[in-house]
Design an enzyme around this catalytic site. Structure first.
Site, PDB file in Angstrom:
ATOM      1  CB  SER A   5      -0.989  -0.091   1.330  1.00  0.00           C
ATOM      2  OG  SER A   5      -1.605   1.542   1.570  1.00  0.00           O
ATOM      3  CE  LYS A  19      -1.422  -4.304   3.350  1.00  0.00           C
ATOM      4  NZ  LYS A  19      -1.559  -5.542   2.879  1.00  0.00           N
ATOM      5  CE1 TYR A  79      -4.151  -2.697   5.598  1.00  0.00           C
ATOM      6  CE2 TYR A  79      -3.522  -0.505   4.346  1.00  0.00           C
ATOM      7  CZ  TYR A  79      -3.984  -1.967   4.295  1.00  0.00           C
ATOM      8  OH  TYR A  79      -4.275  -2.444   3.135  1.00  0.00           O
TER       9      TYR A  79
END
Length: 261
Positions: free
Chosen positions: A152, A169, A165
């Site tokens: 991401s 990533k 998150y």
């Protein structure tokens, strides 16, 4: 499936693939693209009913499915053995399964939720690769396997509310580089790093404010699952045979324009 899926039709004929987290959104679009290009595909997801419905949308004989949690070693072993039984080997592994159960600044982060994210997003990804590499009947290295990890843009730049998150990533991006060195020349490892893609998973990032979000993108729109699927198909194919350890940013120009996820 849009007409772009036909551009390189049959490029993956004779190949077999595993796509995790594939009952909807990006994972489903990737599986659809790989099948359109000639591959046979195994799909996994946590919930059995949506996964079965997704599998039913494919041409007969092109897809098998096994439901379960990506961080469950028993599930992983079942999936890999089923692929060996049904397909006889594995050529392509797409690590798409991921979670984001927590939201907010890191100082208020629930650490149990953070541990779960690391378990699924990072260690789960590594475990799938280890499993494919070690499985005696899949011949993943002998078949010159290709791994594509879904990262991401949050792995490159902070994003409000989803910092943990992004940290997982960022780990995927470095994991990709490290494994490319360790597993070459037999296995290629690459990744894609999308910005906001119009999926149910990402809807909180654009719902009710889509035009404002799109305005930050030089290409004037958010991503679609098909955008990601096309890049994954490239990494899965012989067209990228001299590419490993790379992460392709798919962001409509967002980072180039100084934007954040």
């Amino acid at each position: 499936m849009n007409h772009d899926n036909e551009v390189n039709a049959r490029r993956l004929t004779g190949k077999t693939a595993l796509v995790t987290g594939a009952s909807r959104g990006i994972g489903l679009a990737i599986a659809q693209r790989l099948v359109a290009e000639g591959a046979r595909v195994a799909i996994t997801a946590r919930k059995a009913d949506p996964l079965a419905a997704a599998a039913a949308s494919f041409p007969a004989g092109s897809v098998i499915f096994v439901a379960g949690k990506s961080d469950d070693p028993v599930h992983r072993a079942e999936v890999l053995s089923t692929i060996a039984d049904e397909f006889g080997g594995l050529d392509i592994l797409v690590n798409n399964a991921g979670i984001n159960p927590v939201y907010g600044p890191l100082m208020g982060l629930d650490l149990d939720g953070a541990r779960k994210m690391i378990e699924v997003n990072v260690l789960g990804t590594l475990a799938w690769i280890q499993g494919a590499y070690r499985h005696e009947r899949l011949d993943f290295a002998a078949r010159k396997g290709s791994v594509i990890n879904i990262a991401s843009v949050t792995g490159y730049t902070p994003a409000e509310g989803i910092g943990m998150y992004g940290i997982t990533k960022a780990a995927i991006i470095h994991l990709t580089r490290t494994l490319a060195v360790e597993l070459g020349p037999d296995i290629r490892i690459n990744a894609v790093a999308p910005a906001v893609v119009k999926t149910q998973f990402a809807r909180a990032l654009y719902e009710g404010k889509e035009k404002d979000v799109e305005a930050a993108y030089p290409l004037g729109r958010l991503g679609t699952p098909e955008d990601i699927a096309g890049a994954v198909a490239y990494f899965a194919s012989h067209d990228s045979s001299w590419v490993t350890g790379q992460t392709l940013t798919l962001d409509g120009g967002l980072l180039a324009a100084g934007g954040t996820a």
